[in-house]
Design an enzyme around this catalytic site. Structure first.
Site, PDB file in Angstrom:
ATOM      1  N   CYS A   1      -0.885  33.146  12.232  1.00 35.53           N
ATOM      2  CA  CYS A   1      -0.647  33.739  13.549  1.00 35.53           C
ATOM      3  C   CYS A   1      -0.750  32.681  14.631  1.00 35.53           C
ATOM      4  O   CYS A   1      -1.478  32.844  15.617  1.00 35.53           O
ATOM      5  CB  CYS A   1      -1.644  34.854  13.801  1.00 35.53           C
ATOM      6  SG  CYS A   1      -1.565  36.132  12.558  1.00 35.53           S
TER       7      CYS A   1
ATOM      8  N   GLU B   1       0.817  -1.214   0.000  1.00 36.52           N
ATOM      9  CA  GLU B   1       0.000   0.000   0.000  1.00 36.52           C
ATOM     10  C   GLU B   1       0.853   1.267   0.000  1.00 36.52           C
ATOM     11  O   GLU B   1       0.776   2.059   0.932  1.00 36.52           O
ATOM     12  CB  GLU B   1      -0.902   0.026   1.240  1.00 36.52           C
ATOM     13  CG  GLU B   1      -1.809  -1.166   1.369  1.00 36.52           C
ATOM     14  CD  GLU B   1      -2.563  -1.175   2.689  1.00 36.52           C
ATOM     15  OE1 GLU B   1      -3.717  -1.614   2.689  1.00 36.52           O
ATOM     16  OE2 GLU B   1      -1.999  -0.759   3.726  1.00 36.52           O
TER      17      GLU B   1
HETATM   18  C1  LIG Z   1      -1.099   5.821   5.309  1.00 40.04           C
HETATM   19  C2  LIG Z   1      -1.151   4.366   5.058  1.00 40.04           C
HETATM   20  C3  LIG Z   1      -0.366   3.795   4.054  1.00 40.04           C
HETATM   21  C4  LIG Z   1       0.639   4.571   3.238  1.00 40.04           C
HETATM   22  O1  LIG Z   1       1.830   4.728   3.920  1.00 40.04           O
HETATM   23  P1  LIG Z   1       3.122   5.348   3.188  1.00 40.04           P
HETATM   24  O2  LIG Z   1       4.149   5.296   4.222  1.00 40.04           O
HETATM   25  O3  LIG Z   1       2.749   6.717   2.744  1.00 40.04           O
HETATM   26  O4  LIG Z   1       3.423   4.486   2.034  1.00 40.04           O
HETATM   27  C5  LIG Z   1      -0.510   2.445   3.817  1.00 40.04           C
HETATM   28  N1  LIG Z   1      -1.363   1.694   4.528  1.00 40.04           N
HETATM   29  C6  LIG Z   1      -2.141   2.204   5.511  1.00 40.04           C
HETATM   30  C7  LIG Z   1      -3.067   1.327   6.237  1.00 40.04           C
HETATM   31  C8  LIG Z   1      -2.052   3.553   5.801  1.00 40.04           C
HETATM   32  O5  LIG Z   1      -2.814   4.063   6.780  1.00 40.04           O
END
Ligand SMILES: *Cc1c(COP(=O)(O)O)cnc(C)c1O
Length: 392
Positions: free
Chosen positions: A340, A268
């Protein structure tokens, strides 16, 4: 006016190594507000590199990193899947042509009505890390496939994500049994090594924690199919990193050495996919000193903690700046945003070296900001315009 190196306040395109459309666009145009410029071609190229390194592992882009519709559409065309955290993100992906079977609902903290919505549009893969969340999924998405998110320790990430999500290793067996008893399909495990994990070797201690749990669950009779590796793939912010293809290949090699054959691998990436595709066009609002003998100048930009640069919290992510005076004499600066609010200081503990010639009105390009900026920008705190986004 066309900007080039001979015009005062102009920027040269920053990267001689590869075509950088966003940098060229920023150099060639004027902006009346902070603007993130993102190149779809660069995202597509980064997708190809990660895809090549990840091999069989299917990419589910973490939508929160940059939810611009054109970014999603570009990734749909590439065949990417999507990791969504809410109904809004699912609706966005569907509206850009993503198929429900390419969408996972990866937040472990979901609204019941969002689970029901996801189920109604055909999303069948959900994350959980607690009994109560499994109850919710069983009630509103009966029979769904669920993967259990684990807490992992010793994250060496620059932006750790460990504490808030995941269950302890000791809780896993009961959660898998409970999911089965509820009529769900315990489909796999997930974890996140922490965002901006700069070296592929930093994955090893985390994989060492997860692999025995995977094998134990299978030995206990759970026919786990999915290992979701989460994100963590790094972007270049000044410290050297492995090329994306090599990094991803090394991660997969480390996974296979510990897990053997995994039927369904998933990754992911968020930051690693989009950060380097975008830069922010910003402007210096003021350069000042607090006293005549202050060694630090204070440099105030038109973009700050509340208009997209939230990851400067704790000075965790250190963005690189490109100014029209690069190459000239430099001195230490405290860098701050325009609002601010005294929390709107970007870098102070480790001051930034910026050219002595820097003046208000100068255009500054903040490099590799395509991830976690537009999605973190407030609607307009203090009346300063939120980050504008242009996708090339
Ligand atoms: C935010 C998130 C990602 C992405 O993470 P990166 O470090 O930006 O690649 C992947 N999986 C889950 C479950 C996330 O919450």
């Amino acid at each position: 006016m066309t900007m080039n190196a001979t015009v005062p306040g102009a920027l040269r395109a920053a990267s001689p190594v590869y075509a950088d459309p966003a940098a060229a666009y920023i150099a060639a145009n004027e902006f009346d507000r902070p603007t993130l410029v993102v190149s779809r071609d660069r995202i597509a190229a980064q997708y190809d590199a990660l895809h090549a390194g990840l091999g069989r592992a299917h990419i589910h882009y973490a939508v929160k990193a940059n939810p611009a519709a054109q970014v999603i559409r570009t990734l749909v065309a590439k065949g990417s899947g999507f990791d969504c955290a809410s109904r809004g993100e699912i609706e966005l992906c569907l509206s850009q042509g993503a198929k429900p079977d390419h969408i996972s609902f990866g937040n472990t903290i979901k609204r019941a009505s969002d689970v029901a919505y996801a189920h109604s549009v055909g999303v069948t893969l959900f994350a959980a890390d607690s009994e109560a969340e499994l109850d919710k999924i069983a009630a509103h998405a009966p029979g769904a496939r669920v993967y259990i998110r684990l807490i992992v320790e010793n994250s060496m990430a620059d932006w750790p994500l460990s504490r808030k999500f995941g269950c302890a290793a000791s809780a896993l067996p009961d959660l898998l049994d409970y999911a089965k008893a509820l009529g769900l399909t315990p489909y796999g495990l997930s974890f996140h090594v922490g965002s901006q994990t700069r070296k592929s070797e930093f994955w090893n201690p985390v994989l060492d924690q997860v692999a025995p749990l995977w094998h134990a669950a299978r030995a206990a009779g759970h026919d786990l199919q999915l290992l979701n590796l989460g994100g963590g793939f790094p972007a270049f912010y000044g410290e050297s990193i492995e090329a994306p293809r090599l990094y991803a290949a090394r991660v997969i090699e480390a996974v296979e050495a510990r897990f053997g054959f995994v039927p369904h691998l998933m990754a992911e990436p968020g930051r690693g996919l989009v950060a380097e595709a975008g830069h922010i066009a910003s402007e210096v609002m003021l350069v000042s000193r607090k006293s005549a003998d202050d060694v630090h100048r204070w440099v105030y930009l038109d973009v700050g903690r509340f208009s997209g640069l939230a990851e400067t919290e704790g000075e965790a992510i250190r963005y690189q700046l490109v100014t029209p005076h690069d190459g000239g004499e430099v001195g230490p600066c405290v860098l701050a945003g325009p609002s601010c609010d005294s929390a709107d200081i970007l870098y102070e503990n480790r001051p930034v070296l910026l050219p002595i010639a820097l003046r208000d009105g100068d255009k500054v390009m903040i490099r590799n900001c395509g991830a976690y900026t537009s999605s973190y920008s407030s609607v307009g705190f203090n009346g300063f315009p939120p980050l504008d986004v242009i996708v090339l």
